[in-house]
Scaffold this active site. Sequence first.
Site, PDB file in Angstrom:
ATOM      1  N   HIS A  62       0.729  -1.272  -0.102  1.00 16.58           N
ATOM      2  CA  HIS A  62      -0.040  -0.015   0.072  1.00 16.58           C
ATOM      3  C   HIS A  62       0.758   1.342   0.146  1.00 16.58           C
ATOM      4  CE1 HIS A  62      -3.123  -2.779   1.486  1.00 16.58           C
ATOM      5  NE2 HIS A  62      -2.323  -3.280   2.041  1.00 16.58           N
ATOM      6  N   SER A  94      13.334  21.514 -17.368  1.00 19.71           N
ATOM      7  CA  SER A  94      12.066  22.459 -17.693  1.00 19.71           C
ATOM      8  C   SER A  94      12.288  23.654 -18.715  1.00 19.71           C
ATOM      9  CB  SER A  94      11.272  23.022 -16.269  1.00 19.71           C
ATOM     10  OG  SER A  94      10.392  24.112 -16.661  1.00 19.71           O
ATOM     11  N   LYS A 135      14.695  22.221 -12.527  1.00 21.18           N
ATOM     12  CA  LYS A 135      14.036  20.836 -12.764  1.00 21.18           C
ATOM     13  C   LYS A 135      15.028  19.990 -13.234  1.00 21.18           C
ATOM     14  CE  LYS A 135       9.761  20.407 -12.610  1.00 21.18           C
ATOM     15  NZ  LYS A 135       9.086  19.665 -11.569  1.00 21.18           N
ATOM     16  N   GLU A 141       8.195   8.772 -16.912  1.00 21.47           N
ATOM     17  CA  GLU A 141       6.853   8.994 -17.327  1.00 21.47           C
ATOM     18  C   GLU A 141       6.255   8.344 -18.377  1.00 21.47           C
ATOM     19  OE1 GLU A 141       6.529  13.156 -14.455  1.00 21.47           O
ATOM     20  OE2 GLU A 141       7.248  13.116 -16.613  1.00 21.47           O
TER      21      GLU A 141
END
Length: 458
Positions: A156, A277, A283, A290
Amino acid sequence: MKKPWDGRFEKDTNELVEQFSESVSFDKRLYKHDIRAGVAHAEMLARCGLISESELVQIREGLRDIEKEIESGELELQVPLEDVHMNVEAALIARIGDAGRKLHTARSRNDQVACDLRLWCRDAIRDCTALLTNVQRALVEKAEEHRELIAPGFTHLQHAQPVLLAHALLAYVEMLERDRQRLADCLVRVNVSPLGACALAGTSLPTDPQSTARELGFDACFANSMDAVSDRDFAVELAFDLCLIAMHLSRLAEEWLIWSTPEFDFVDLDESFCTGSSIMPQKKNADVLELLRGKCGRLYGDLMALLTALKGLPLAYNRDMQEDKEPLFNAADTVQACLSVAAELVRTTAFKEENLTRACSEGHMDATALAEYLVGRGVPFREAHEAVGRAVRAAAADGAGLAELSLEQMREFSELIAEDVYRALGAQNCVENYRSHGSSSPAEVGRQLDYWKERLPR
Ligand code: ARG
């Protein structure tokens, strides 16, 4: 442009229809398979006395030249000729004339396309299998690099029990191994020749489809000509197997994404696998992870497209089946790209040992070990669970770990607790005390690691 069916038609095909129904823009990539199957078919025709030796030689040489010219771009495939199959045949006829006109004897585009696609699937399975092995190897190398490093194990996404990092990495190796097995099993059904089924009914000509099957390296020849030309379940199966690969990679990707956040900070992704970024100068984004996670959606879509295109189709061939190729190609291309990048991503990712070790002292991950300690002293597990639960509550209230409780405090929860309890507590002890089959114990993980190192040599 002249069509093979011109005898029946007075009118030319509407240009819209030509554009709408063409498949050459995407089935062009089957040209090598089409030519290979064409040569095997011609050889069978010659063996059966349906064409002469000299016609066979002309066909074989003609097809070989066409293959080279398609490869070099010299021969451009034409949309009005619909698909790769008619393009190759038209090019052959233009080149060698009458002998070329005989190649389509006892052959239909229906068995031809099924054959080409099966040959293509065979290659795709081989390539994906090799790429899977490479990712497995990268994971095994990482596991070996951190053979003794302990990490929090989660359920979990909450701290659960300490594990060896190598154990967690090898879990993915197991998943990918099943993916490899699934592909090998899929090959059993892919590797059946449909060539010689003709349009649907077979032929009155004396042919020998079994010999073409052997020639093309198929393990078997179709049993039912109607099934041979109308079945695409092998393609659906392959697409599904590819979906599972993508799904497995998406889980690794999601996990490592979480691990790369400052909140976890377990992994340091190599800069060469990150992007920045356009506005926020600080960033360092894990876009590759992803995308590995995101590509999964495309794969599931491809599988649905295939399944849906086939739903409700009456026997035998229907043009709907032309819709099988783009999703299948897309699925294979996408998975291959994912596997290629995943292997290098694994290799270039660094694990932050100190942070993993520190995280292991959080979350009372030794609670189950304490319950098992009590079981060892004859306490029924449910009772032990309850007692340890109370101990955890007390420790948590003090912001302490279980091992930080004094023996006196411990004995409030069970009188059976003795000085040796401290040998059960803490992540290191927990891991060292595991002993069950396939567990995270150093011995079991070492055994698994040695097995994989031998199975997947560098
Ligand atoms: N381009 C077609 C396909 O991909 C080849 C088979 C066409 N057969 C036919 N009878 N129109 O499915």
